[in-house]
Each structure stands twice: as structure tokens, then as C-alpha cells.
Scaffold this motif. Structure first.
Motif, PDB file in Angstrom:
ATOM      1  N   LEU A  15       1.092  -1.066   0.086  1.00  0.00           N
ATOM      2  CA  LEU A  15       0.106   0.224   0.015  1.00  0.00           C
ATOM      3  C   LEU A  15       1.277   0.807   0.199  1.00  0.00           C
ATOM      4  N   ILE A  16       0.725   2.058  -1.177  1.00  0.00           N
ATOM      5  CA  ILE A  16       1.982   2.596  -1.699  1.00  0.00           C
ATOM      6  C   ILE A  16       1.263   4.515  -1.791  1.00  0.00           C
ATOM      7  N   ALA A  17       1.422   4.946  -0.295  1.00  0.00           N
ATOM      8  CA  ALA A  17       0.652   6.829  -0.571  1.00  0.00           C
ATOM      9  C   ALA A  17       1.170   7.770  -2.349  1.00  0.00           C
ATOM     10  N   ASN A  18       0.219   8.487  -2.606  1.00  0.00           N
ATOM     11  CA  ASN A  18       0.357   8.930  -3.931  1.00  0.00           C
ATOM     12  C   ASN A  18       1.932  10.130  -3.842  1.00  0.00           C
ATOM     13  N   ASP A  19       2.807   9.976  -2.576  1.00  0.00           N
ATOM     14  CA  ASP A  19       4.147  10.930  -1.928  1.00  0.00           C
ATOM     15  C   ASP A  19       5.024  10.073  -2.674  1.00  0.00           C
ATOM     16  N   GLY A  20       4.662   8.795  -1.919  1.00  0.00           N
ATOM     17  CA  GLY A  20       5.647   7.640  -2.386  1.00  0.00           C
ATOM     18  C   GLY A  20       5.665   7.110  -0.894  1.00  0.00           C
ATOM     19  N   TYR A  21       5.196   7.369   0.119  1.00  0.00           N
ATOM     20  CA  TYR A  21       5.132   7.124   1.339  1.00  0.00           C
ATOM     21  C   TYR A  21       4.825   5.163   1.009  1.00  0.00           C
ATOM     22  N   VAL A  22       5.159   4.516   1.652  1.00  0.00           N
ATOM     23  CA  VAL A  22       4.769   3.252   1.975  1.00  0.00           C
ATOM     24  C   VAL A  22       4.509   2.745   3.531  1.00  0.00           C
ATOM     25  N   HIS A  23       2.687   2.857   2.768  1.00  0.00           N
ATOM     26  CA  HIS A  23       1.685   2.544   4.614  1.00  0.00           C
ATOM     27  C   HIS A  23       2.651   1.118   4.338  1.00  0.00           C
ATOM     28  N   VAL A  24       2.367   0.280   3.706  1.00  0.00           N
ATOM     29  CA  VAL A  24       2.579  -1.149   4.258  1.00  0.00           C
ATOM     30  C   VAL A  24       3.189  -2.102   3.402  1.00  0.00           C
ATOM     31  N   SER A  25       3.724  -2.705   3.254  1.00  0.00           N
ATOM     32  CA  SER A  25       5.081  -3.589   2.181  1.00  0.00           C
ATOM     33  C   SER A  25       5.246  -4.964   2.783  1.00  0.00           C
ATOM     34  N   VAL A  26       4.093  -5.965   3.018  1.00  0.00           N
ATOM     35  CA  VAL A  26       3.848  -7.268   3.461  1.00  0.00           C
ATOM     36  C   VAL A  26       5.865  -8.193   3.045  1.00  0.00           C
ATOM     37  N   ASN A  27       5.953  -8.017   2.005  1.00  0.00           N
ATOM     38  CA  ASN A  27       6.669  -8.805   1.428  1.00  0.00           C
ATOM     39  C   ASN A  27       8.168  -7.860   1.627  1.00  0.00           C
ATOM     40  N   LEU A  28       8.851  -6.460   2.023  1.00  0.00           N
ATOM     41  CA  LEU A  28       9.122  -5.987   2.470  1.00  0.00           C
ATOM     42  C   LEU A  28       9.181  -5.416   3.539  1.00  0.00           C
ATOM     43  N   PRO A  29       9.509  -5.964   4.751  1.00  0.00           N
ATOM     44  CA  PRO A  29       9.151  -4.882   5.920  1.00  0.00           C
ATOM     45  C   PRO A  29       9.624  -4.044   6.074  1.00  0.00           C
ATOM     46  N   PRO A  30      11.064  -3.864   5.631  1.00  0.00           N
ATOM     47  CA  PRO A  30      12.420  -2.442   6.165  1.00  0.00           C
ATOM     48  C   PRO A  30      11.872  -1.422   5.509  1.00  0.00           C
ATOM     49  N   LEU A  31      10.873  -1.505   4.424  1.00  0.00           N
ATOM     50  CA  LEU A  31      10.187  -0.203   3.686  1.00  0.00           C
ATOM     51  C   LEU A  31       8.834   0.385   4.249  1.00  0.00           C
ATOM     52  N   ASP A  32       8.390  -0.328   5.037  1.00  0.00           N
ATOM     53  CA  ASP A  32       7.067   0.049   6.039  1.00  0.00           C
ATOM     54  C   ASP A  32       8.022   1.813   6.553  1.00  0.00           C
ATOM     55  N   GLY A  33       6.511   2.579   6.230  1.00  0.00           N
ATOM     56  CA  GLY A  33       6.675   3.462   7.362  1.00  0.00           C
ATOM     57  C   GLY A  33       7.803   4.454   6.450  1.00  0.00           C
ATOM     58  N   VAL A  34       8.802   4.456   5.815  1.00  0.00           N
ATOM     59  CA  VAL A  34       9.907   5.034   4.668  1.00  0.00           C
ATOM     60  C   VAL A  34       9.007   5.755   3.211  1.00  0.00           C
ATOM     61  N   ASN A  35       9.639   7.003   2.946  1.00  0.00           N
ATOM     62  CA  ASN A  35       8.706   7.688   1.651  1.00  0.00           C
ATOM     63  C   ASN A  35      10.360   6.891   0.786  1.00  0.00           C
ATOM     64  N   LEU A  36       9.353   6.014   0.362  1.00  0.00           N
ATOM     65  CA  LEU A  36      10.531   5.963  -0.573  1.00  0.00           C
ATOM     66  C   LEU A  36      11.145   6.016  -1.670  1.00  0.00           C
ATOM     67  N   ARG A  37      10.281   7.113  -2.208  1.00  0.00           N
ATOM     68  CA  ARG A  37      10.460   8.473  -3.157  1.00  0.00           C
ATOM     69  C   ARG A  37      10.826   9.295  -2.914  1.00  0.00           C
ATOM     70  N   GLU A  38      11.007   9.750  -2.219  1.00  0.00           N
ATOM     71  CA  GLU A  38      12.461  10.412  -1.576  1.00  0.00           C
ATOM     72  C   GLU A  38      13.846   9.966  -1.248  1.00  0.00           C
ATOM     73  N   ASP A  39      13.719   8.927  -1.219  1.00  0.00           N
ATOM     74  CA  ASP A  39      14.854   8.508  -0.350  1.00  0.00           C
ATOM     75  C   ASP A  39      15.488   7.422  -2.029  1.00  0.00           C
ATOM     76  N   LEU A  40      14.502   6.791  -2.309  1.00  0.00           N
ATOM     77  CA  LEU A  40      14.897   6.954  -3.784  1.00  0.00           C
ATOM     78  C   LEU A  40      15.804   7.854  -4.762  1.00  0.00           C
ATOM     79  N   GLN A  41      15.390   8.948  -5.277  1.00  0.00           N
ATOM     80  CA  GLN A  41      15.850  10.369  -5.175  1.00  0.00           C
ATOM     81  C   GLN A  41      16.968  10.565  -5.209  1.00  0.00           C
ATOM     82  N   ARG A  42      17.310  10.935  -3.897  1.00  0.00           N
ATOM     83  CA  ARG A  42      18.499  11.033  -2.870  1.00  0.00           C
ATOM     84  C   ARG A  42      19.777  10.144  -3.292  1.00  0.00           C
ATOM     85  N   ILE A  43      19.215   8.389  -3.494  1.00  0.00           N
ATOM     86  CA  ILE A  43      20.187   7.859  -4.065  1.00  0.00           C
ATOM     87  C   ILE A  43      20.569   7.676  -5.108  1.00  0.00           C
ATOM     88  N   THR A  44      19.661   8.126  -7.136  1.00  0.00           N
ATOM     89  CA  THR A  44      20.220   7.769  -7.046  1.00  0.00           C
ATOM     90  C   THR A  44      20.230   9.283  -8.296  1.00  0.00           C
TER      91      THR A  44
END
Ligand code: ZN
Length: 319
Positions: A79-108
């Protein structure tokens, strides 16, 4: 070539097991691909390091054809919010509660879009696959679980919180099998690859070789005319038809597009799904709705993720 001068897009398909990268042009063609293992158990930072590696490989490939990457899109299960926040990802628990969009932009260093993986698939099918001729459809993926992605009036409909289209958790049997989501009787419990294997084990209870049963082996048995296997697929199709009828009556969609691993057995499900849908839906939306297989196969998520990046940032030039 023109599309290279206009830049290329990075598609990233994050699965529970596989982490796949593709360099995609504006015509939806994969120009280069790179596959890694997600290995999320190692934690978030090692995962980010793999993202850095994969995008680095794509950058080198883009350089090699004189192009640059304009933006990246990543599809992830959950369940991914429109701004890239990961509400919950059953298969990828370390990403729960992370704004993945912000992190990937920073990384890449690339402008990035994050989407639910099935929403990304739906968008890929819309632009380059089985949904190209429709403006309103639902994509349903039948794999380990059941996912959904809605396209309405030519746009992805993600809902106010970004979590729309969870067709796998529509109740189709009020007192049915318990589901990992906490509900019972969800479509996922009747039409996923997991459910097909479970049904086959139940049908064979007491028999030998139960452990080896998979949706593929049930499909093979059905193709050899095994009546129990044929019934298991017909039952899965019937539950899909119940869900499709509800969607037809509510949304009057043009198509119900079936993808994911079980779509290889689409012909075993189709008749039962259509029959059930037509029996339950009003005639106008029921006759309109076409139940068809997806066209992009397992590249749908990769191409769709890149296409979402193109939609969001396509008017920029490469960086
Ligand atoms: Zn559920």
C-alpha cells in the motif's frame, strides 16, 4: 534516434525475491535490463546499495547509446501513498514507514515516481499492452497473491490515499477462507496461484505427492483432462466472475485484464469467469466488459514503472 535524444527512463520492479531494472524508451521498448536479487532481509541500506548498482548499470547502458536517463519509476508490492510513502509492504518490511520516493531520489539523483506494482503493470498495459484500446479497465494479477490496478478515463485511479484497486481483498465468500489481511473470503483466497494449489491439496487429501502441488502442476493436470483440476480452475474463474460482475455494475468498465503467473492458464478460467460475470451483472455493463489476458507478461511492471516516470517527468531532458 529521436527517442534517445529525448532521453530514456529507468523502470525498477521490486519483488519479494527479484529486483529488476530496465532502460525503457518512449515507445515502451526495453533497451537494456539488469537483474538482481532483492534480499531485503539484509536490511534497508544494503537494498538501497543494490538500487544504486542497478541504476548505475542502466546509466552506463544509456551512455553507451549516447542517451541520458530522464527519470526513474519503481513499482513495489504494498500500500503506497501517492507521495511515495510506504504504508505497508508485506514482503518488504524494512521499507514500511519510509518515503521511498525521497530516498530513491537521493540515492539515484533522478526524479522518481513510486507506485504499487500492479498499478505500474496496469499503466504499462494501458500504454503498450492489452489496455491500449481501452480508456477504463481493471488489471488483475493472479500470482502468489491477487493484485488490482484501475485505469479510469485514461488515468490511473489510485484513490485519495493511493491505495485503491485492491481487488484481491474483495470479499467473494462471506464466511470463507481466512486471509492474511485479517478479513475472510477474499478473492485472493480463491483465485491466486497459492489458492489453486491449496484447493488441489484439499481435493487430494490423503493422496500422495501433495507437497509437490503447484498452480502449474494443477494446470498441467487440467490440460490432460483431469476433472478435479478442471473444476479447480473453473471455481477460481467463477470467483473472478463474481468480482468482475460487481465491478461491471459499479464502474461500467471496458475490460478486466488478467495478468500474473496464473494468466498462463487464462483459457482454463475464462469461460467460467465470463459465465458468472454475465449471470450476475446487468446486461448492458456485463455485455460491455471483456475479460482478456494481459499482453506484457512479466515485463509489465518494469515497462509500466518507466512509463509512470515518463508521464511525470517526460517533458524534461536527461540529467
Ligand atoms: Zn484479504
Amino acid at each position: 534516434m529521436t527517442e534517445e535524444r529525448n532521453g530514456l527512463f529507468a523502470g525498477i520492479d521490486v519483488g519479494g525475491t527479484n529486483l529488476r531494472f530496465a532502460l525503457v524508451d518512449r515507445l515502451g521498448r526495453i533497451r537494456h535490463r539488469h537483474d538482481l536479487k532483492t534480499e531485503i532481509k539484509a536490511g534497508r541500506e544494503p537494498f538501497y546499495e543494490k538500487i544504486r548498482e542497478g541504476v548505475g548499470v542502466l546509466r552506463s547502458a544509456a551512455d553507451g547509446c549516447g542517451a541520458t536517463i530522464v527519470a526513474a519509476g519503481a513499482g513495489i508490492p504494498g500500500l503506497i501513498a501517492n507521495d511515495g510513502y510506504v504504508h505497508v509492504s508485506v514482503n518488504l518490511p524494512p521499507l514500511d514507514g519510509v518515503n521511498l520516493r525521497e530516498d530513491l531520489q537521493r540515492i539515484t539523483g533522478l526524479p522518481t515516481v513510486i507506485a504499487n506494482d500492479v498499478n505500474a503493470c496496469a499503466w504499462g498495459e494501458r500504454l503498450y499492452g492489452a489496455g491500449a484500446e481501452f480508456s477504463s479497465f481493471i488489471m488483475v494479477t493472479l500470482g502468489t497473491g491477487v493484485g488490482g490496478g484501475l485505469v479510469l478515463n485514461g488515468s490511473l485511479w489510485t484513490g485519495i490515499d493511493g491505495v485503491a484497486g485492491e481487488l484481491g481483498h474483495l470479499t467473494v465468500e462471506p464466511d470463507g477462507r481466512p486471509c492474511t489481511c485479517g478479513n475472510r473470503g477474499c478473492l485472493e483466497q480463491y483465485a491466486s496461484a497459492t489458492a489453486i494449489a491449496t484447493s488441489a491439496r484439499a481435493a487430494m487429501s490423503g493422496g500422495s505427492g501433495e507437497e509437490a502441488i503447484s498452480a502449474e502442476s494443477v494446470s498441467e493436470a487440467a490440460r490432460q483432462g483431469d476433472p478435479r483440476a478442471l473444476k479447480i480452475f473453473a471455481d477460481a474463474g467463477r470467483y473472478l466472475g463474481i468480482a468482475a460482475a460487481g465491478l461491471a455494475n459499479i464502474l461500467n468498465l471496458e475490460a478486466f485484464i488478467v495478468g500474473g503467473g496464473v494468466a498462463a492458464s487464462f483459457d482454463l478460467l475464462k469461460d467460467a469467469a465470463e459465465k458468472e460475470m454475465r449471470a450476475r451483472a446487468f446486461s448492458v455493463p456485463g455485455e460491455r466488459l471483456r475479460i482478456i489476458p494481459a499482453a506484457l507478461g512479466e515485463d509489465g511492471g518494469l515497462i509500466g514503472s518507466a512509463a509512470l516516470a515518463m508521464q511525470a517527468f517526460g517533458n524534461r531532458t536527461g540529467v
